[in-house]
Each structure stands twice: as C-alpha cells, then as structure tokens.
Scaffold this motif. Structure first.
Motif, PDB file in Angstrom:
ATOM      1  N   THR A 267       0.831  -1.200   0.000  1.00  0.00           N
ATOM      2  CA  THR A 267       0.000   0.000   0.000  1.00  0.00           C
ATOM      3  C   THR A 267       0.872   1.259   0.000  1.00  0.00           C
ATOM      4  OG1 THR A 267      -1.386  -1.333   1.414  1.00  0.00           O
ATOM      5  CG2 THR A 267      -2.036   0.971   1.126  1.00  0.00           C
ATOM      6  N   ASN A 268       1.914   1.252   0.796  1.00  0.00           N
ATOM      7  CA  ASN A 268       2.770   2.435   0.913  1.00  0.00           C
ATOM      8  C   ASN A 268       3.429   2.826  -0.397  1.00  0.00           C
ATOM      9  OD1 ASN A 268       2.631   3.463   3.493  1.00  0.00           O
ATOM     10  ND2 ASN A 268       4.226   2.123   4.316  1.00  0.00           N
ATOM     11  N   THR A 269       4.093   1.865  -1.028  1.00  0.00           N
ATOM     12  CA  THR A 269       4.943   2.223  -2.177  1.00  0.00           C
ATOM     13  C   THR A 269       4.630   1.433  -3.442  1.00  0.00           C
ATOM     14  OG1 THR A 269       6.619   0.562  -1.665  1.00  0.00           O
ATOM     15  CG2 THR A 269       6.877   2.709  -0.593  1.00  0.00           C
ATOM     16  N   GLY A 270       3.732   0.472  -3.367  1.00  0.00           N
ATOM     17  CA  GLY A 270       3.457  -0.382  -4.528  1.00  0.00           C
ATOM     18  C   GLY A 270       4.561  -1.407  -4.754  1.00  0.00           C
ATOM     19  N   SER A 271       5.478  -1.542  -3.800  1.00  0.00           N
ATOM     20  CA  SER A 271       6.604  -2.465  -3.996  1.00  0.00           C
ATOM     21  C   SER A 271       6.126  -3.916  -4.058  1.00  0.00           C
ATOM     22  CB  SER A 271       7.620  -2.304  -2.863  1.00  0.00           C
ATOM     23  OG  SER A 271       7.017  -2.650  -1.633  1.00  0.00           O
ATOM     24  N   ILE A 272       6.895  -4.709  -4.750  1.00  0.00           N
ATOM     25  CA  ILE A 272       6.562  -6.137  -4.898  1.00  0.00           C
ATOM     26  C   ILE A 272       7.698  -6.944  -4.292  1.00  0.00           C
ATOM     27  CG2 ILE A 272       6.139  -7.985  -6.575  1.00  0.00           C
ATOM     28  CD1 ILE A 272       5.046  -5.785  -8.481  1.00  0.00           C
ATOM     29  N   ASP A 273       7.357  -7.778  -3.333  1.00  0.00           N
ATOM     30  CA  ASP A 273       8.386  -8.588  -2.673  1.00  0.00           C
ATOM     31  C   ASP A 273       9.033  -9.553  -3.682  1.00  0.00           C
ATOM     32  OD1 ASP A 273       8.193  -7.542  -0.118  1.00  0.00           O
ATOM     33  OD2 ASP A 273       6.601  -8.919   0.499  1.00  0.00           O
ATOM     34  N   PRO A 274      10.220 -10.062  -3.353  1.00  0.00           N
ATOM     35  CA  PRO A 274      10.836 -11.072  -4.249  1.00  0.00           C
ATOM     36  C   PRO A 274      10.040 -12.373  -4.143  1.00  0.00           C
ATOM     37  CG  PRO A 274      12.389 -10.242  -2.575  1.00  0.00           C
ATOM     38  CD  PRO A 274      11.041  -9.778  -2.175  1.00  0.00           C
ATOM     39  N   LEU A 275       8.987 -12.452  -4.949  1.00  0.00           N
ATOM     40  CA  LEU A 275       8.009 -13.536  -4.775  1.00  0.00           C
ATOM     41  C   LEU A 275       8.605 -14.925  -5.019  1.00  0.00           C
ATOM     42  CD1 LEU A 275       4.880 -11.835  -6.410  1.00  0.00           C
ATOM     43  CD2 LEU A 275       5.557 -11.867  -4.004  1.00  0.00           C
ATOM     44  N   GLU A 276       9.500 -15.000  -6.011  1.00  0.00           N
ATOM     45  CA  GLU A 276      10.078 -16.325  -6.311  1.00  0.00           C
ATOM     46  C   GLU A 276      10.938 -16.817  -5.153  1.00  0.00           C
ATOM     47  OE1 GLU A 276      11.729 -15.439 -10.317  1.00  0.00           O
ATOM     48  OE2 GLU A 276      11.038 -17.482 -10.756  1.00  0.00           O
ATOM     49  N   GLU A 277      11.769 -15.911  -4.643  1.00  0.00           N
ATOM     50  CA  GLU A 277      12.674 -16.312  -3.552  1.00  0.00           C
ATOM     51  C   GLU A 277      11.897 -16.682  -2.293  1.00  0.00           C
ATOM     52  OE1 GLU A 277      16.158 -13.828  -2.704  1.00  0.00           O
ATOM     53  OE2 GLU A 277      15.637 -12.822  -4.566  1.00  0.00           O
ATOM     54  N   ILE A 278      10.852 -15.926  -2.011  1.00  0.00           N
ATOM     55  CA  ILE A 278      10.045 -16.244  -0.823  1.00  0.00           C
ATOM     56  C   ILE A 278       9.414 -17.631  -1.003  1.00  0.00           C
ATOM     57  CG2 ILE A 278       8.072 -15.556   0.614  1.00  0.00           C
ATOM     58  CD1 ILE A 278       8.604 -12.651  -0.203  1.00  0.00           C
ATOM     59  N   GLY A 279       8.993 -17.922  -2.235  1.00  0.00           N
ATOM     60  CA  GLY A 279       8.400 -19.225  -2.524  1.00  0.00           C
ATOM     61  C   GLY A 279       9.380 -20.352  -2.249  1.00  0.00           C
ATOM     62  N   ARG A 280      10.628 -20.114  -2.624  1.00  0.00           N
ATOM     63  CA  ARG A 280      11.663 -21.146  -2.392  1.00  0.00           C
ATOM     64  C   ARG A 280      11.820 -21.395  -0.891  1.00  0.00           C
ATOM     65  NH1 ARG A 280      16.364 -20.374  -0.686  1.00  0.00           N
ATOM     66  NH2 ARG A 280      16.530 -18.169  -1.244  1.00  0.00           N
ATOM     67  N   VAL A 281      11.856 -20.315  -0.118  1.00  0.00           N
ATOM     68  CA  VAL A 281      12.019 -20.445   1.342  1.00  0.00           C
ATOM     69  C   VAL A 281      10.797 -21.146   1.943  1.00  0.00           C
ATOM     70  CG1 VAL A 281      12.259 -19.156   3.509  1.00  0.00           C
ATOM     71  CG2 VAL A 281      13.477 -18.398   1.452  1.00  0.00           C
ATOM     72  N   ALA A 282       9.618 -20.748   1.472  1.00  0.00           N
ATOM     73  CA  ALA A 282       8.389 -21.359   1.997  1.00  0.00           C
ATOM     74  C   ALA A 282       8.412 -22.861   1.758  1.00  0.00           C
ATOM     75  CB  ALA A 282       7.170 -20.730   1.331  1.00  0.00           C
ATOM     76  N   GLN A 283       8.821 -23.235   0.549  1.00  0.00           N
ATOM     77  CA  GLN A 283       8.831 -24.664   0.223  1.00  0.00           C
ATOM     78  C   GLN A 283       9.868 -25.412   1.069  1.00  0.00           C
ATOM     79  OE1 GLN A 283       9.625 -25.712  -3.835  1.00  0.00           O
ATOM     80  NE2 GLN A 283       8.320 -27.527  -3.639  1.00  0.00           N
ATOM     81  N   GLU A 284      11.029 -24.812   1.200  1.00  0.00           N
ATOM     82  CA  GLU A 284      12.105 -25.469   1.958  1.00  0.00           C
ATOM     83  C   GLU A 284      11.680 -25.737   3.405  1.00  0.00           C
ATOM     84  OE1 GLU A 284      15.807 -23.336   1.619  1.00  0.00           O
ATOM     85  OE2 GLU A 284      16.507 -24.244   3.506  1.00  0.00           O
ATOM     86  N   HIS A 285      10.906 -24.800   3.960  1.00  0.00           N
ATOM     87  CA  HIS A 285      10.543 -24.942   5.373  1.00  0.00           C
ATOM     88  C   HIS A 285       9.111 -25.428   5.583  1.00  0.00           C
ATOM     89  CE1 HIS A 285      14.258 -23.232   6.971  1.00  0.00           C
ATOM     90  NE2 HIS A 285      14.239 -22.441   5.905  1.00  0.00           N
ATOM     91  N   GLY A 286       8.442 -25.773   4.505  1.00  0.00           N
ATOM     92  CA  GLY A 286       7.085 -26.320   4.629  1.00  0.00           C
ATOM     93  C   GLY A 286       6.044 -25.308   5.092  1.00  0.00           C
ATOM     94  N   LEU A 287       6.256 -24.036   4.738  1.00  0.00           N
ATOM     95  CA  LEU A 287       5.318 -22.981   5.156  1.00  0.00           C
ATOM     96  C   LEU A 287       4.213 -22.790   4.113  1.00  0.00           C
ATOM     97  CD1 LEU A 287       7.646 -22.379   7.093  1.00  0.00           C
ATOM     98  CD2 LEU A 287       7.417 -19.963   6.562  1.00  0.00           C
ATOM     99  N   TRP A 288       3.039 -22.405   4.588  1.00  0.00           N
ATOM    100  CA  TRP A 288       1.982 -21.960   3.664  1.00  0.00           C
ATOM    101  C   TRP A 288       2.427 -20.622   3.105  1.00  0.00           C
ATOM    102  CZ3 TRP A 288      -3.025 -23.926   2.465  1.00  0.00           C
ATOM    103  CH2 TRP A 288      -3.837 -23.053   1.729  1.00  0.00           C
ATOM    104  N   TYR A 289       2.295 -20.461   1.797  1.00  0.00           N
ATOM    105  CA  TYR A 289       2.736 -19.220   1.159  1.00  0.00           C
ATOM    106  C   TYR A 289       1.507 -18.479   0.628  1.00  0.00           C
ATOM    107  CZ  TYR A 289       5.489 -16.279  -2.095  1.00  0.00           C
ATOM    108  OH  TYR A 289       6.056 -15.221  -2.778  1.00  0.00           O
ATOM    109  N   HIS A 290       1.198 -17.356   1.300  1.00  0.00           N
ATOM    110  CA  HIS A 290       0.075 -16.532   0.856  1.00  0.00           C
ATOM    111  C   HIS A 290       0.631 -15.239   0.262  1.00  0.00           C
ATOM    112  CE1 HIS A 290      -3.790 -14.507   0.674  1.00  0.00           C
ATOM    113  NE2 HIS A 290      -3.320 -13.505   1.398  1.00  0.00           N
TER     114      HIS A 290
END
Ligand SMILES: Cc1ncc(COP(=O)(O)O)c(C=O)c1O
Length: 510
Positions: A267-290
C-alpha cells in the motif's frame, strides 16, 4: 384491544393479544398493494438518482474532491429518531443524496491520489445495481446456480492468470482483502499446524505488508509475538535473507513457523516482494505461502507488467481486490487457493438446516469462506470483464502505471524534490527537501503540503511514513487521470511547498 395498565399473565396471553390486535389492524391486501406501489415509486426515483450520478461523473474533474458535511448536518443525522410511522420515502431518499452521498470524499475523482482508489466502470455499477435489485442469496450453489457458476468461472480464470492450474483451484469472493487475507491465514493455520501447536505457530510478513494481514492473524487468535515482521530493503521489498534467518532462529527455539505472506503491491509504495525467492524459502521450510495481491494482482492482466508477479505460481493462495485496480464497485475481492480442499477443510460446517439446500455436485460458497448470507459479488466483475474485455483493462493498467512515471518526470524538473520510492504499481513517494531544514522540520513541511493541497480542493494527497520520515504518496491508478491532471498537481504542489518552506524558515529565524 387495550393492554395498558394490565400485565399479561403468561406468554400465551401476549400472543393472543398480539393476534387479536393484528387481525384488527393489519390488512394484507393493503400491505401487498403498498409494497408494489413502493417498488414502482422507488424505481422511478432510482432513475433520478442514477441520472444524477451520471451527471456528476460527467463533470467530476471540476468538482471539489471533498465537500465535508457541516456539523449541523451531522448533528441532524445523529439526532434523527426512528419514527413509529413511516414518513415520505422520496423525502428520505433526497435527504440521503444531499446529506450523505454528496457530502463525502470523491475517491473516484481523477485527482484523488490517496488510498488505492480508482475509477469505477459503468458496467460494474450496472452489475452492482442488478445484484442489489435481484438480491440473490449466494451462500450456497443451489440458491442461484448461475451466480455460483460465474463465481467458479472467475475464480478459475483469476487462478489461471497466476499460473494455478488443475482441477483443485478454488476460491471465494469476499468483501475485501482484509477478509481474504484473514481467511487465507485460517487455511494456512489448519493445513500446517495441529491444534495443540497453535500457541507456538509463527507467521512472517514484511514491515511493509498491509495491516490487514497482521490484524487477520490477531483476529484468528495469534499473539503479537507470533507475528514476525521482516525488514525491507531500500526498495521496500522483503529481505529474504532475514526471513530465512528468522525462520531458522524460531525453529531452533522450538517454535513452529507455519506461514509467510508476500506482498504483490504494498500500500505504501506499490513495492513487490521477491516472490520467487520467498516461494523457495516457503517450500524449503514447509510454510503456507500466501500473497497479498489486493492491490497488485491486477497486473496479471498486463502482458507487459505480469512478469513482475513472477513467483506467484508457487504460492498456496492469494488475494485480489478487484475494487482497487479493476474498476469495481466495493466490495469485490477474491481469495484464490491452489487447492480448494484447504478452504473446504477450514470452513465447512454441516448444520441440519442446510442439509436440503446444500449442493452435492458443486462447492457451496459457505464451505469455502467465513460467510453464509452473501450477495453475488462476482456478477459486477463478470459484467465488466464481458463488456470491456481484457485488452482494454490491460491498457488501462499500463496507462495508470505510466502516470506515476509522469509524476517522477515532473518532480525532476523542479528543485528540492527527492523521490523516496520509485514508481511501482502506479505509486510513488516523494518529499520536498530544501536545504537548511532539519528532518523534523521537513516532516512538518510534508504534512503541511498535504494539508494545503487537500484544502485547495484541487487534488487529494496524504502522507505516509517511510524509514521513519514523512513522505507524500501519490497513487495514480485512476484511469480517468490525465497527464494534464498530474502536471497541474505537481505544479501546485511545488508552489505550495516553496511557500510553506519559507514560512517554516521564517518562523525559525523569528
Ligand atoms: C496491499 C493491501 N492489502 C490489503 C488491503 C485491505 O483491503 P480491503 O480494504 O479491501 O479490506 C489493502 C487496502 O488498501 C491493501 O492495499
């Protein structure tokens, strides 16, 4: 029948009294007639209101953005009682138009640059009116199968744009991303944690994630210390190295990381997180990725910009507010899950009173989300998409992204302006920083510039805080905003900023 001065002896007697009173006073035929007349009268009046709205929109650019109701108007509303006998309905409608609808912030104004507000499509408006007039109950499939089919179709289409494929994609339309983000966390919790582990679960999100994510986690029972905010980099994107570090630290401490939320358009800046990298971390640690795509998921429509959402395909769920960038009337948000079984697992109940009306072939919306009675929210979006087509909507998105770049170009032509966050998703943050003023004075100056431009009625720009300092924020996603609107706004901002800076310097010298 008089009951005054006499207490009914037992409940049966109350019912008898009421029945007798009713049979004497209530004429069903007259009631039916008056309801029919009421509809006819209101339909006529509705035409008048719609004409008025069309008229307002046709010269919206000349209107002041915020005409606040007077204290007298507010006092009048607050002190109006609920009458025992109904009063003239046309008078009620006209009062509402005058005191409520036409004395509010015109967030659809092309120079309203705050929030994440856009223009509204006439097709959305038409779809919304149809939806309200027909008043379908779309809690379950059977009550309105066509509306259910539209919702299912749209959910699959939206999921498909994000790269969710296969028969298990599912979701539900909700009032807003606040509800969608919260519901996603319910599914995340139930899919990744055993109930006895809820107290040690941990969810991660960036320090720029929308507050609805944190709020949702708290509403569903997580303590503040179970919600970890990961710092962002200079571009306001989540630091994935710090995310990994936090997960490892928490695991070592015996906690149970269960979810990570990425932002596709903060909302503040319209920035987009590094979605691919976060996905890799989520998968490695078995986290739900929303992914909170409330704001930015609409770029999936743009052949040019959809690349910025790369990585969304690896998520488990995402939210998408079409009442933000897709020109929809509030409230039209979708929660999409890659595997709808997770939603069904969290939200399905089988009350006996719904046994006869539940669908055996299709998912009922009340099993996919928290709501039961609900309007057919997806219809206005369907209406818009069918009538407009995706090409034009994509062009609209690209055009409004370009408008934020014009802001940057115009600022660069003038001295003392510093861009704090580069344009992203049609959003830019900047500050007026003449030499000689302290950071605190520049904060005061920033607030004053905002107050003055709002006071002018010409444009609406509020501040936000980035890296501890106040900045001006402009969100340019209204497709009716022209280059001229932006150029004039920046020119006025510049004039105001120079004047206010002088006042602050003069006050300091005095
Ligand atoms: C990124 C983001 N997420 C969530 C929300 C909350 O959405 P809603 O107001 O539809 O509940 C917003 C609202 O502006 C937002 O910008």
């Amino acid at each position: 029948m008089k009951t005054k001065n006499r207490q009914p002896a037992y409940p049966g007697e109350i019912a008898k009294d009421a029945l007798e009173k009713g049979s004497q006073m209530f004429d069903w035929f007259e009631f039916d007639e008056s309801v029919r007349k009421g509809f006819e009268e209101q339909a006529e009046q509705l035409n008048v209101y719609i004409e008025r709205v069309i008229e307002t929109n046709s010269h919206i650019r000349e209107l002041p953005i915020y005409e606040k109701p007077s204290q007298q108007t507010i006092d009048k509303i607050l002190s109006t009682g609920i009458p025992e006998e109904g009063r003239d309905s046309l008078a009620v409608g006209n009062e509402l138009v005058k005191d409520v609808f036409e004395q509010a912030m015109l967030t659809q104004h092309p120079r309203f640059f705050s929030f994440v507000a856009s223009a509204v499509s006439p097709y959305s408006l038409a779809g919304c009116i149809l939806t309200d007039v027909y008043n379908l109950h779309v809690g379950g499939w059977e009550q309105a199968p066509g509306a259910g089919a539209i919702e299912e179709n749209l959910v699959k289409w939206m999921g498909g744009l994000a790269g969710y494929t296969g028969p298990d994609v599912g979701g539900v339309f909700l009032s807003g991303a606040s509800m969608a983000n919260m519901s996603a966390m319910v599914a995340a919790r139930d899919s990744r944690l055993a109930p006895e582990d809820f107290p040690s679960g941990v969810a991660y999100l960036s320090d720029q994630a929308h507050s609805s994510n944190e709020k949702g986690l708290r509403i569903i029972g997580f303590r503040q210390d179970q919600i970890v905010k990961i710092p962002t980099d200079d571009s306001f994107k989540m630091r994935v190295d710090l995310l990994e570090e936090a997960i490892r630290r928490d695991k070592q401490a015996g906690k149970r990381p269960f979810a990570v939320i990425g932002s596709l358009g903060t909302t503040n800046t319209g920035s987009i997180d590094p979605l691919e990298e976060i996905g890799r971390v989520a998968q490695e640690h078995g986290l739900w990725y929303h992914i909170d795509g409330a704001f930015g998921a609409s770029i999936l429509l743009s052949p040019i910009y959809r690349v910025l959402a790369k990585g969304i395909e690896a998520s488990d769920s995402f939210s998408w507010d079409t009442h933000k960038w897709l020109m929809q009337v509030y409230s039209c948000s979708a929660l999409i899950a890659k595997d709808k079984k997770n939603l069904l697992n969290s939200f399905t109940e089988h009350p006996e009173y719904l046994a006869d009306v539940s669908s055996s072939e299709h998912n009922d919306a009340w099993d996919l989300g928290p709501e039961m009675s609900r309007p057919a929210r997806a219809i206005k979006l369907w209406y818009t998409l069918q009538a407009t087509g995706t090409t034009l909507l994509a062009e609209m998105i690209e055009y409004t992204i370009y408008n934020a770049k014009i802001v940057k170009r115009e600022l660069a032509k003038r001295p003392n302006w510093r861009v704090v966050s580069d344009p992203s998703c049609g959003t830019i943050n900047f500050r007026y920083e003449p030499e000689g003023l302290s950071d605190e004075e520049l904060d005061v100056l920033t607030s004053r510039i905002s107050q003055e431009i709002i006071g002018s009625g010409f444009a609406f720009i509020v501040t936000t805080t980035l890296m501890g300092r106040k900045t001006l924020r402009m969100c340019t996603i209204n497709a009716n905003t022209t280059e001229g609107d932006i150029v004039q706004t920046i020119s006025l901002l510049d004039e105001i900023a120079a004047g206010e800076a002088q006042k602050i310097s003069a006050a300091r010298r005095a």
